[in-house]
Design a protein around this motif. Structure first.
Motif, PDB file in Angstrom:
ATOM      1  N   ILE A 112      18.977 -12.533 -56.176  1.00  0.00           N
ATOM      2  CA  ILE A 112      18.162 -12.694 -54.972  1.00  0.00           C
ATOM      3  C   ILE A 112      17.664 -11.329 -54.497  1.00  0.00           C
ATOM      4  O   ILE A 112      16.503 -11.173 -54.100  1.00  0.00           O
ATOM      5  N   ALA A 113      18.538 -10.343 -54.550  1.00  0.00           N
ATOM      6  CA  ALA A 113      18.161  -9.000 -54.110  1.00  0.00           C
ATOM      7  C   ALA A 113      17.005  -8.451 -54.939  1.00  0.00           C
ATOM      8  O   ALA A 113      16.056  -7.872 -54.386  1.00  0.00           O
ATOM      9  N   GLU A 114      17.073  -8.641 -56.234  1.00  0.00           N
ATOM     10  CA  GLU A 114      15.993  -8.152 -57.085  1.00  0.00           C
ATOM     11  C   GLU A 114      14.689  -8.859 -56.768  1.00  0.00           C
ATOM     12  O   GLU A 114      13.622  -8.237 -56.711  1.00  0.00           O
ATOM     13  N   ARG A 115      14.769 -10.164 -56.550  1.00  0.00           N
ATOM     14  CA  ARG A 115      13.555 -10.932 -56.249  1.00  0.00           C
ATOM     15  C   ARG A 115      12.944 -10.534 -54.902  1.00  0.00           C
ATOM     16  O   ARG A 115      11.726 -10.408 -54.770  1.00  0.00           O
ATOM     17  N   GLU A 116      13.801 -10.344 -53.902  1.00  0.00           N
ATOM     18  CA  GLU A 116      13.306 -10.088 -52.557  1.00  0.00           C
ATOM     19  C   GLU A 116      13.050  -8.614 -52.268  1.00  0.00           C
ATOM     20  O   GLU A 116      12.172  -8.280 -51.468  1.00  0.00           O
ATOM     21  N   LEU A 117      13.821  -7.735 -52.896  1.00  0.00           N
ATOM     22  CA  LEU A 117      13.774  -6.323 -52.527  1.00  0.00           C
ATOM     23  C   LEU A 117      13.285  -5.404 -53.639  1.00  0.00           C
ATOM     24  O   LEU A 117      12.964  -4.243 -53.378  1.00  0.00           O
ATOM     25  N   GLN A 164      20.063 -11.370 -42.445  1.00  0.00           N
ATOM     26  CA  GLN A 164      19.331 -11.853 -43.615  1.00  0.00           C
ATOM     27  C   GLN A 164      19.437 -10.860 -44.762  1.00  0.00           C
ATOM     28  O   GLN A 164      19.616 -11.245 -45.920  1.00  0.00           O
ATOM     29  N   MET A 165      19.323  -9.581 -44.439  1.00  0.00           N
ATOM     30  CA  MET A 165      19.418  -8.555 -45.471  1.00  0.00           C
ATOM     31  C   MET A 165      20.786  -8.591 -46.145  1.00  0.00           C
ATOM     32  O   MET A 165      20.902  -8.501 -47.362  1.00  0.00           O
ATOM     33  N   VAL A 194      20.874 -11.403 -48.511  1.00  0.00           N
ATOM     34  CA  VAL A 194      20.069 -11.131 -49.707  1.00  0.00           C
ATOM     35  C   VAL A 194      20.818 -10.235 -50.679  1.00  0.00           C
ATOM     36  O   VAL A 194      20.855 -10.489 -51.889  1.00  0.00           O
ATOM     37  N   TYR A 231       9.070  -3.299 -46.555  1.00  0.00           N
ATOM     38  CA  TYR A 231       9.578  -3.987 -45.376  1.00  0.00           C
ATOM     39  C   TYR A 231       9.963  -2.982 -44.289  1.00  0.00           C
ATOM     40  O   TYR A 231       9.582  -3.131 -43.126  1.00  0.00           O
ATOM     41  N   ARG A 258       9.659  -3.613 -52.643  1.00  0.00           N
ATOM     42  CA  ARG A 258       9.489  -4.510 -51.502  1.00  0.00           C
ATOM     43  C   ARG A 258      10.393  -4.140 -50.324  1.00  0.00           C
ATOM     44  O   ARG A 258      10.006  -4.311 -49.163  1.00  0.00           O
ATOM     45  N   ALA A 259      11.592  -3.636 -50.612  1.00  0.00           N
ATOM     46  CA  ALA A 259      12.487  -3.218 -49.526  1.00  0.00           C
ATOM     47  C   ALA A 259      11.870  -2.076 -48.733  1.00  0.00           C
ATOM     48  O   ALA A 259      11.881  -2.066 -47.500  1.00  0.00           O
TER      49      ALA A 259
END
Length: 262
Positions: A105-110, A95-96, A99, A118, A114-115
């Motif tokens: 997507i990376a900016e939104r999720e991580l 998944q990583m 992303v 996690y 946030r990274a």
């Protein structure tokens, strides 16, 4: 401690070589750590076979093992220990990688830390989550057995699940915390260069490469979270092994006997 030059298996190294606080030395040629063995090149297999590995402890999820099954040296047995089974999530590393393939997507999720949040959560789970506890219990119990070594322990990138396994063992053996952190952070030197293409592609697509570093590398604060969780719950590394993993003082002494030499 000693890197082993297999181009298709980055972050492969001997865990031994460190001095303990009692003056003993962690044996070399007993335990190795690495990334997964799914991409071992045919030209590298003889070098891997020369290590004489009897047991390969695979800390990956079932999904990870299915996507990239290990190529084992002749005569080695595989032991599957799914540290993250209780997460109930399919292949987290996969998944990583999905992303980070898209900067938006990376900016939104991580982004926004946030990274790091996690990974800090994962490092707490390594100490307390039931599937992690049972996996590490079996790993260390097996390493104390007569016929398990030489052995190799790995996950997908050999940095997080494998990082805690190695750190916990070295601490139990009496290696200084400073050396344990040095061993842990060595991953950044041995592994990150293998992701050069990922960083370049991400940057070319307009992404900030600093966003990938806490995902593809390791940070001191990650391991500090595991150690803090361990001390809060069990007090000492010996307490973690006895009360957390159910390995009594006799089993701990056996591990030290197997893994160290005066």
């Amino acid at each position: 401690m000693t890197p082993i030059a297999l181009t298709s298996v980055p972050n492969l190294r001997d865990v031994g070589g460190y001095r303990t606080e009692s003056g003993a030395k962690v044996r070399t040629g007993v335990l190795y750590r690495s990334t997964d063995l799914g991409r071992v090149a045919d030209t590298d297999m003889p070098l891997l076979a020369d290590l004489g590995i009897r047991t390969v402890y695979d800390l990956r999820t079932a999904d990870e093992r299915e996507v990239a099954p290990d190529k084992l040296p002749d005569g080695a047995r595989a032991v599957a220990l799914d540290v993250l089974a209780d997460k109930g999530i399919r292949s987290i590393p996969a998944q990583m990688l999905h992303v980070i393939a898209d900067p938006m997507i990376a900016e939104r999720e991580l982004g926004g830390g946030r990274a790091i949040e996690y990974f800090e959560g994962s490092y707490r789970d390594f100490v307390s989550m039931p599937s992690a506890v049972s996996s590490y219990r079996e790993l260390f119990r097996d390493l104390a057995a007569d016929d398990s070594t030489p052995a190799l322990v790995h996950c997908t990138t050999g940095k997080d699940r494998t990082g805690w396994a190695t750190a916990a063992l070295l601490l139990l053996l009496g290696v200084s915390e400073e050396d344990v952190f040095d061993d842990y952070l060595l991953t950044n030197e041995l592994l990150l260069p293998s992701f050069a293409g990922v960083f370049e592609k991400f940057t070319d697509a307009g992404g900030d490469p600093s966003l990938l570093e806490p995902v593809l590398g390791v940070r001191r604060q990650y391991l500090e979270v595991s150690l803090a969780t361990m001390r809060t719950s069990f007090g000492t590394i010996e307490g973690y092994f006895s009360d957390g993993l159910g390995l009594d003082a006799e089993r701990q002494a056996l591990l030290r006997e197997r893994m160290t030499a005066e």
